[in-house]
Scaffold this motif. Structure first.
Motif, PDB file in Angstrom:
ATOM      1  N   LYS A  61       3.029  11.125   4.211  1.00 50.11           N
ATOM      2  CA  LYS A  61       2.673   9.716   4.091  1.00 50.11           C
ATOM      3  C   LYS A  61       1.175   9.507   4.306  1.00 50.11           C
ATOM      4  O   LYS A  61       0.552   8.652   3.680  1.00 50.11           O
ATOM      5  N   LYS A  62       0.608  10.305   5.180  1.00 47.85           N
ATOM      6  CA  LYS A  62      -0.818  10.185   5.488  1.00 47.85           C
ATOM      7  C   LYS A  62      -1.694  10.737   4.364  1.00 47.85           C
ATOM      8  O   LYS A  62      -2.743  10.175   4.045  1.00 47.85           O
ATOM      9  N   HIS A  63      -1.266  11.855   3.736  1.00 49.05           N
ATOM     10  CA  HIS A  63      -2.150  12.589   2.837  1.00 49.05           C
ATOM     11  C   HIS A  63      -1.923  12.360   1.341  1.00 49.05           C
ATOM     12  O   HIS A  63      -2.845  12.532   0.547  1.00 49.05           O
ATOM     13  N   LEU A  64      -0.702  12.002   0.926  1.00 50.94           N
ATOM     14  CA  LEU A  64      -0.399  11.898  -0.502  1.00 50.94           C
ATOM     15  C   LEU A  64      -0.494  10.449  -0.989  1.00 50.94           C
ATOM     16  O   LEU A  64       0.090   9.549  -0.380  1.00 50.94           O
ATOM     17  N   VAL A  65      -1.226  10.230  -2.083  1.00 46.44           N
ATOM     18  CA  VAL A  65      -1.431   8.859  -2.570  1.00 46.44           C
ATOM     19  C   VAL A  65      -0.988   8.636  -4.015  1.00 46.44           C
ATOM     20  O   VAL A  65      -0.900   7.494  -4.463  1.00 46.44           O
TER      21      VAL A  65
ATOM     22  N   HIS B 129       0.858  -1.183   0.000  1.00 47.22           N
ATOM     23  CA  HIS B 129       0.000   0.000   0.000  1.00 47.22           C
ATOM     24  C   HIS B 129       0.900   1.242   0.000  1.00 47.22           C
ATOM     25  O   HIS B 129       1.213   1.809   1.050  1.00 47.22           O
ATOM     26  N   VAL B 130       1.296   1.628  -1.184  1.00 45.56           N
ATOM     27  CA  VAL B 130       2.224   2.749  -1.360  1.00 45.56           C
ATOM     28  C   VAL B 130       1.675   3.678  -2.436  1.00 45.56           C
ATOM     29  O   VAL B 130       0.804   3.284  -3.214  1.00 45.56           O
ATOM     30  N   PRO B 131       2.171   4.929  -2.503  1.00 53.49           N
ATOM     31  CA  PRO B 131       1.696   5.856  -3.536  1.00 53.49           C
ATOM     32  C   PRO B 131       1.911   5.298  -4.947  1.00 53.49           C
ATOM     33  O   PRO B 131       2.895   4.625  -5.216  1.00 53.49           O
ATOM     34  N   MET B 132       0.946   5.608  -5.821  1.00 51.02           N
ATOM     35  CA  MET B 132       1.027   5.192  -7.222  1.00 51.02           C
ATOM     36  C   MET B 132       1.685   6.298  -8.045  1.00 51.02           C
ATOM     37  O   MET B 132       1.284   7.459  -7.973  1.00 51.02           O
ATOM     38  N   VAL B 133       2.683   5.935  -8.817  1.00 42.09           N
ATOM     39  CA  VAL B 133       3.415   6.884  -9.658  1.00 42.09           C
ATOM     40  C   VAL B 133       3.083   6.604 -11.118  1.00 42.09           C
ATOM     41  O   VAL B 133       3.123   5.455 -11.556  1.00 42.09           O
ATOM     42  N   SER B 134       2.748   7.652 -11.873  1.00 40.05           N
ATOM     43  CA  SER B 134       2.385   7.483 -13.283  1.00 40.05           C
ATOM     44  C   SER B 134       3.255   8.347 -14.192  1.00 40.05           C
ATOM     45  O   SER B 134       3.739   9.409 -13.780  1.00 40.05           O
TER      46      SER B 134
ATOM     47  N   ILE C 233       2.806  16.264 -10.273  1.00 36.86           N
ATOM     48  CA  ILE C 233       1.486  16.589  -9.739  1.00 36.86           C
ATOM     49  C   ILE C 233       1.147  15.543  -8.673  1.00 36.86           C
ATOM     50  O   ILE C 233       1.140  14.342  -8.951  1.00 36.86           O
ATOM     51  N   LEU C 234       0.854  16.014  -7.475  1.00 37.44           N
ATOM     52  CA  LEU C 234       0.571  15.121  -6.355  1.00 37.44           C
ATOM     53  C   LEU C 234      -0.930  15.024  -6.119  1.00 37.44           C
ATOM     54  O   LEU C 234      -1.642  16.033  -6.156  1.00 37.44           O
ATOM     55  N   GLY C 235      -1.408  13.813  -5.855  1.00 32.87           N
ATOM     56  CA  GLY C 235      -2.818  13.594  -5.547  1.00 32.87           C
ATOM     57  C   GLY C 235      -3.005  13.306  -4.075  1.00 32.87           C
ATOM     58  O   GLY C 235      -2.189  12.604  -3.458  1.00 32.87           O
ATOM     59  N   LEU C 236      -4.080  13.836  -3.489  1.00 35.86           N
ATOM     60  CA  LEU C 236      -4.348  13.685  -2.062  1.00 35.86           C
ATOM     61  C   LEU C 236      -5.316  12.540  -1.793  1.00 35.86           C
ATOM     62  O   LEU C 236      -6.147  12.190  -2.640  1.00 35.86           O
ATOM     63  N   ARG C 237      -5.231  11.991  -0.599  1.00 35.30           N
ATOM     64  CA  ARG C 237      -6.088  10.881  -0.211  1.00 35.30           C
ATOM     65  C   ARG C 237      -7.545  11.306  -0.068  1.00 35.30           C
ATOM     66  O   ARG C 237      -8.459  10.593  -0.453  1.00 35.30           O
ATOM     67  N   VAL C 238      -7.792  12.501   0.494  1.00 33.87           N
ATOM     68  CA  VAL C 238      -9.151  12.923   0.823  1.00 33.87           C
ATOM     69  C   VAL C 238      -9.679  13.996  -0.121  1.00 33.87           C
ATOM     70  O   VAL C 238     -10.768  13.874  -0.681  1.00 33.87           O
TER      71      VAL C 238
ATOM     72  N   LYS D 111      11.277  11.649   0.816  1.00 28.26           N
ATOM     73  CA  LYS D 111      10.667  12.621   1.735  1.00 28.26           C
ATOM     74  C   LYS D 111       9.263  12.172   2.119  1.00 28.26           C
ATOM     75  O   LYS D 111       8.858  12.247   3.288  1.00 28.26           O
ATOM     76  N   MET D 112       8.489  11.723   1.129  1.00 26.24           N
ATOM     77  CA  MET D 112       7.119  11.291   1.380  1.00 26.24           C
ATOM     78  C   MET D 112       7.085  10.095   2.319  1.00 26.24           C
ATOM     79  O   MET D 112       6.204   9.988   3.178  1.00 26.24           O
ATOM     80  N   ASN D 113       8.034   9.199   2.176  1.00 29.45           N
ATOM     81  CA  ASN D 113       8.060   7.996   2.997  1.00 29.45           C
ATOM     82  C   ASN D 113       8.477   8.289   4.430  1.00 29.45           C
ATOM     83  O   ASN D 113       8.032   7.617   5.367  1.00 29.45           O
TER      84      ASN D 113
END
Length: 206
Positions: free
Chosen positions: A134-138, A105-110, A149-154, A126-128
């Motif tokens: 780690k909580k907010h970026l997915v 369960h880690v951020p998806m990179v495209s 471009i970073l996507g947020l969890r919520v 840094k994100m890890n």
């Protein structure tokens, strides 16, 4: 081949299991049947284990009871890259294959290829290591201009991080913006947030 007892350290998720490790030793013809343990070159077994793409390091030794034991540290993925052949990026900035045993369960990179892994790794690191990120970026998407471009969890807005530079300043600015907007209950109002400029956060409303 005499049986080797395995111990997986650091309570990691099971990206590799004992069956796969035993199969690796058999395939590499690592046997100890005809070799006295007192002269066994344990490095031979360690070298075979360390070739496994899911293993970061191993330590093979003889127990006080005369048995063989291997302490295994698995590699730890911190991002998954969505490519033709998907792969993980680990804590060392190296690529690793997906596991048949467990999905991280880690951020998806495209839109990032293997040649751009070194470029994006400082941001992933840094994100890890940062609890807030780690909580907010997915998700992370690399656009045609080389901006991330970073996507947020919520929340639905995108965060344009820009180039991989001035990381600490940009992250500090984003945290300050987020906390203020959270306090003002305005996070739902934004369409895009840009961190491209080191001294300011530029927001676009919906």
């Amino acid at each position: 081949m005499e049986e080797v007892a395995f111990e997986f350290v650091e309570e990691q998720n099971p990206y590799v299991n004992e069956l796969a490790v035993n199969k690796l030793l058999i395939q590499n013809q690592v046997g100890v049947t005809n070799v006295g343990k007192e002269i066994l070159v344990l490095n031979t077994i360690e070298s075979a284990l360390d070739t496994h793409k899911m293993i970061e390091d191993s330590d093979v030794y003889i127990t006080v009871y005369g048995g063989l034991k291997a302490r295994i540290k698995q590699r730890t993925p911190i991002a998954r890259v969505n490519a033709v052949v998907p792969f993980y990026i680990d804590t060392m900035g190296e690529t690793m294959p997906l596991s048949d045993n467990y999905s991280a369960h880690v951020p998806m990179v495209s839109n990032v290829s293997e040649r751009e892994v070194k470029e994006i790794f400082p941001l992933l690191k840094k994100m890890n290591e940062d609890a807030f990120l780690k909580k907010h970026l997915v998700s992370i998407y690399r656009n045609s201009g080389g901006e991330y471009i970073l996507g947020l969890r919520v929340y639905a807005f995108d965060v344009n991080f820009g180039k991989i530079e001035l990381l600490d300043t940009k992250i500090r600015n984003f945290k300050a913006f987020y906390q203020k907007a959270l306090k003002d209950k305005s996070l739902d109002r934004y369409k895009k947030v840009s961190l491209q400029f080191s001294n300011q956060v530029v927001c676009t409303l919906k």
